[in-house]
Design an enzyme around this catalytic site. Structure first.
Site, short mmCIF file in Angstrom:
data_model
loop_
_atom_site.label_atom_id
_atom_site.label_comp_id
_atom_site.label_asym_id
_atom_site.label_seq_id
_atom_site.Cartn_x
_atom_site.Cartn_y
_atom_site.Cartn_z
N SER A 89 11.04 9.29 29.85
CA SER A 89 9.98 8.30 29.95
C SER A 89 10.54 7.01 30.60
CB SER A 89 9.39 8.03 28.56
OG SER A 89 8.21 7.28 28.63
N ARG A 116 -0.01 0.61 18.73
CA ARG A 116 0.68 1.87 18.51
C ARG A 116 -0.30 3.04 18.48
NH1 ARG A 116 5.33 4.19 19.78
NH2 ARG A 116 6.03 5.70 18.25
N ASP A 133 1.86 17.06 29.63
CA ASP A 133 2.05 15.61 29.62
C ASP A 133 1.06 14.97 30.59
OD1 ASP A 133 2.92 12.99 29.71
OD2 ASP A 133 4.98 13.45 30.29
N HIS A 178 3.54 14.32 26.18
CA HIS A 178 4.62 13.45 26.64
C HIS A 178 5.79 13.42 25.67
CE1 HIS A 178 6.50 10.26 28.90
NE2 HIS A 178 6.52 9.47 27.85
N ASP A 179 5.52 13.44 24.38
CA ASP A 179 6.58 13.38 23.38
C ASP A 179 7.46 14.62 23.36
OD1 ASP A 179 6.33 10.85 22.43
OD2 ASP A 179 5.37 11.38 20.54
#
Length: 383
Positions: free
Chosen positions: A157, A227, A322, A355-356
């Site tokens: 990232s 968040r 992602d 994405h994680d």
């Protein structure tokens, strides 16, 4: 921490601090007169310092990438799945360094640290940071550790953007760049998500213009919302469906605005936990650094022009689910590197994790990552 330390863990580790008295000229036009960088190391540096690997962290990351700080730690460092004996970044072969970036909130100089010129906390007066600034400070850390050339600079990232920047700014100081789930610049949609997150903080009545430290408070609700927005973008639709679906907490509707769905409970919990552990001014700085990153714009040309002077080998990896930094964005980097004749390997990992995924122990990902880093280790041992 588990009752016994796993054999593939780096075990108990302690952060270290580098103090730099040399002024750091920043892209924003300001100068940081001196600064501290907190970092951790794992493994042993070999005699000719050829086995060093730099880990660059993502937006909410920090220096604690692997192992445990104490027996009371509930979980290991943020990339423990990939760093340790026998793991892709094998600490029996590499000396691994992971710093907390400037502007951070885990020990390095940042908004919550003291301004040496005033004796007061920096707060919102801390200079705006860019990826280039971080790379420059990381080069100072490498100098202090006696590392002239990294065997690899690795990051996912925002960390991947730093690895890419290293290849451009210090082409002779790294042999490999590993760029994971990254992009050559943010899309308008990504900038928009960051702006929503920032506005949730900036408009929180407890923000106090960034001087909330003086009021013994912090923009809790703003950080929670920031968040929550960010976390939604880190997961794919498939991942959220598999994890939560439309499950209800109590099995029935209550016809109100309190938490009813499991996904609502999860997001609120993630936001609350994050708000207690992360500094709001740091979040603003980090998201702006993401927005500013655009190597092609910096050189008034194309991405090929920006990458023309790179010399290292590259591994670029993406994840098909992602949508924050889609595989198409990674292929932009790959295509530009091919155009300028660089040695680049590319893999798109099939996973529903979004994405994680770069943080997770996905077997295909670890196998590919480990195979590449194995070749890096062989080259370093033969250097």
């Amino acid at each position: 921490m588990p009752e016994t330390i796993p054999q593939d863990s780096v075990g108990l580790v302690q952060p270290q601090t580098l103090h730099v008295d040399q002024p750091l000229e920043l892209e924003c036009g300001r100068v940081l007169p001196s600064y501290d960088l907190v970092y951790e190391t794992y493994g042993t540096l070999n005699a000719d310092a050829s086995n060093a690997v730099l880990i660059c962290h993502a937006l909410s990351g920090h220096h604690h990438a692997a192992g445990y700080h104490s027996a009371d730690d509930p979980r290991p460092g943020w990339w423990d799945s990939c760093i340790g004996p026998g793991k892709p970044i094998d600490t029996e072969r590499f000396f691994v360094v992971c710093p907390n970036n400037l502007g951070g909130c885990h020990g390095s100089s940042g908004p919550g640290s003291q301004n040496p010129e005033t004796g007061q906390l920096w707060g919102p007066d801390f200079p705006m940071m860019t990826v280039k600034d971080w790379v420059k400070s990381q080069a100072q850390l490498a100098d202090a550790l006696g590392i002239q050339r990294w065997a690899a600079v690795v990051g996912g990232s925002l960390g991947g953007m730093q690895a890419l920047q290293w290849s451009m700014d210090f082409p002779d100081r790294l042999a490999n760049a590993v760029v994971i789930a990254a992009a050559p610049k943010l899309s308008a949609q990504n900038i928009a998500f960051n702006e929503v997150a920032r506005q949730s903080i900036l408009t929180d009545p407890n923000f106090h213009g960034g001087r909330y430290y003086l009021h013994d408070t912090y923009p809790r609700q703003g950080l929670i919302l920031a968040r929550m927005v960010g976390h939604i973008t880190y997961l794919s639709d498939d991942a959220m469906r598999m994890k939560f679906g439309r499950d209800l907490r109590s099995g029935r509707f209550h016809f109100g605005f309190d938490v009813e769905f499991q996904v609502e409970s999860y997001l609120r919990h993630q936001g609350e936990t994050f708000s207690r552990n992360f500094d709001a001014n740091t979040y603003l700085l980090m998201t702006k650094a993401l927005d500013y990153f655009d190597p092609a714009r910096e050189c008034d040309g194309t991405l090929e022009d920006a990458l023309a002077d790179t010399r290292c080998n590259f591994l670029v990896m993406s994840f098909n689910s992602d949508w924050r930094f889609s595989p198409e964005r990674s292929r932009e980097i790959v295509n530009a590197l091919v155009q300028v004749g660089r040695n680049v390997s590319y893999a798109e990992i099939d996973t529903p994790k979004g994405h994680d995924a770069f943080l997770l122990p996905i077997p295909e990902y670890r196998k590919l990552f480990g195979a590449y880093m194995g070749r890096v280790a062989e080259a370093a041992s033969n250097a």
